[in-house]
Enzyme design. Structure first.
Site, PDB file in Angstrom:
ATOM      1  CB  SER A   1      -7.004  -4.691   6.770  1.00 36.28           C
ATOM      2  OG  SER A   1      -8.032  -4.117   5.989  1.00 36.28           O
TER       3      SER A   1
ATOM      4  CG  HIS B   1      -3.653  -2.166   4.798  1.00 40.25           C
ATOM      5  ND1 HIS B   1      -2.567  -1.981   3.974  1.00 40.25           N
ATOM      6  CD2 HIS B   1      -4.655  -2.605   3.984  1.00 40.25           C
ATOM      7  CE1 HIS B   1      -2.886  -2.297   2.734  1.00 40.25           C
ATOM      8  NE2 HIS B   1      -4.155  -2.680   2.712  1.00 40.25           N
TER       9      HIS B   1
ATOM     10  CG  ASP C   1      -7.851  -2.631   2.244  1.00 40.44           C
ATOM     11  OD1 ASP C   1      -6.836  -2.503   1.529  1.00 40.44           O
ATOM     12  OD2 ASP C   1      -7.994  -3.550   3.068  1.00 40.44           O
TER      13      ASP C   1
ATOM     14  CG  MET D   1     -12.166  -1.341  -1.522  1.00 42.25           C
ATOM     15  SD  MET D   1     -13.025  -2.819  -0.972  1.00 42.25           S
ATOM     16  CE  MET D   1     -11.842  -3.404   0.249  1.00 42.25           C
TER      17      MET D   1
ATOM     18  CG  HIS E   1      -4.439  -1.262  -0.854  1.00 45.96           C
ATOM     19  ND1 HIS E   1      -4.830  -2.554  -0.608  1.00 45.96           N
ATOM     20  CD2 HIS E   1      -4.250  -1.187  -2.194  1.00 45.96           C
ATOM     21  CE1 HIS E   1      -4.882  -3.228  -1.744  1.00 45.96           C
ATOM     22  NE2 HIS E   1      -4.538  -2.411  -2.722  1.00 45.96           N
TER      23      HIS E   1
ATOM     24  CG  MET F   1      -7.698  -1.880  -3.822  1.00 50.44           C
ATOM     25  SD  MET F   1      -8.459  -3.232  -2.886  1.00 50.44           S
ATOM     26  CE  MET F   1      -8.385  -2.544  -1.256  1.00 50.44           C
TER      27      MET F   1
ATOM     28  CG  MET G   1      -3.539  -7.103  -4.406  1.00 52.28           C
ATOM     29  SD  MET G   1      -3.971  -6.415  -2.793  1.00 52.28           S
ATOM     30  CE  MET G   1      -5.265  -7.528  -2.243  1.00 52.28           C
TER      31      MET G   1
ATOM     32  N   GLY H   1     -10.402  -6.459  -3.221  1.00 49.29           N
ATOM     33  CA  GLY H   1     -11.718  -5.841  -3.162  1.00 49.29           C
ATOM     34  C   GLY H   1     -12.878  -6.707  -2.720  1.00 49.29           C
TER      35      GLY H   1
ATOM     36  N   GLY I   1     -13.279 -12.529   2.337  1.00 50.60           N
ATOM     37  CA  GLY I   1     -13.499 -13.976   2.416  1.00 50.60           C
ATOM     38  C   GLY I   1     -12.851 -14.804   1.322  1.00 50.60           C
TER      39      GLY I   1
ATOM     40  CG  ASP J   1      -3.755  -6.306   1.273  1.00 52.73           C
ATOM     41  OD1 ASP J   1      -4.511  -6.922   2.036  1.00 52.73           O
ATOM     42  OD2 ASP J   1      -4.029  -5.187   0.798  1.00 52.73           O
ATOM     43  N   GLY J   2      -3.857 -10.048   1.916  1.00 56.45           N
ATOM     44  CA  GLY J   2      -4.928 -10.956   1.507  1.00 56.45           C
ATOM     45  C   GLY J   2      -4.847 -12.336   2.125  1.00 56.45           C
TER      46      GLY J   2
HETATM   47 ZN    ZN Z   1      -5.236  -3.641   1.221  1.00 59.67          ZN
END
Ligand code: ZN
Length: 216
Positions: free
Chosen positions: A7, A32, A34, A36, A65, A67, A137, A142, A145, A175-176
């Site tokens: 990512s 990947h 992301d 957002m 991806h 979001m 997920m 989004g 940590g 993912d995550g």
């Molecule tokens: Zn993602």
């Protein structure tokens, strides 16, 4: 063998070119990205121009991806920017089917993403027929940590056995917070595409990639 999908959101942006070169040298085939919008998820990240710039610098498959709320507004822009795969959240679309059709009409692979609390039962047969990727997920989307949610493993297992029954070639992406420990768990549950963020980009990228490759 699973596909590792680093990512780029977790990368060191001041050293992006160098890190991209390392990924390619280490035979990483997929990236990947992301996206957002600060609305569907609390954070902001990149737009189509960033994807376009990645596209100009790499042959890696760009796994984008989204979001963002009502992603149908941006499918054309991200497709044109050079995305290869576009995944959208079931929770973000008024008509997921329409969005998947729009992705396909742009000639791209399409996927649905489910938040940890969204069950598989939302996927009616019209949706299963339209996806090449089902993405889970394993944290709330989004935010950086967060900790892996182990409850999602059961959903991954159920999807894996259902896809077998369907006799369709649908990738299962996770993912995550996929640490090396969680990697074993998600692969065991049936995932075959694994997104990894900070566990790759923190420390020595090359060593981290090697550890993930060996673990698979
Ligand atoms: Zn993602």
């Amino acid at each position: 063998m699973y596909v590792l999908s680093p990512s780029i959101y977790a990368a060191d942006y001041m050293n992006l070119k160098e890190q991209m070169a390392t990924l390619e040298r280490m035979n990483v085939k997929r990236l990947h990205v992301d996206i957002m919008d600060g609305n569907f998820v609390p954070n902001l990240s990149f737009g189509p121009d960033f994807v376009k710039s990645l596209r100009e610098h790499t042959n890696m498959e760009l796994d984008v991806h989204l979001m963002i709320g009502e992603p149908i507004r941006f499918i054309g822009a991200f497709a044109e920017a050079g995305a290869d795969i576009l995944t959208v959240h079931y929770e973000s679309c008024e008509s997921v089917q329409e969005v998947l059709d729009e992705i396909h009409s742009c000639g791209k692979k399409a996927g649905i993403v489910l938040k940890p609390e969204t069950g598989l039962e939302c996927l009616v047969s019209d949706l299963w027929e339209r996806i090449q990727v089902l993405q889970f997920m394993t944290v709330q989307p989004g935010m950086k940590g967060q900790k892996f949610i182990a409850d999602t493993l059961e959903k991954i297992r159920a999807a894996h056995s259902y896809i077998k029954q369907l006799e369709r070639n649908i990738d299962i992406e996770v993912d995550g917070d996929i640490t090396l420990t969680h990697l074993t768990e998600v692969l065991g549950a049936g995932a075959n595409i694994v997104v990894v963020g900070k566990a790759l980009f923190q420390g020595i990228l090359e060593d981290n990639i090697r550890n993930y490759q060996l673990a698979g």
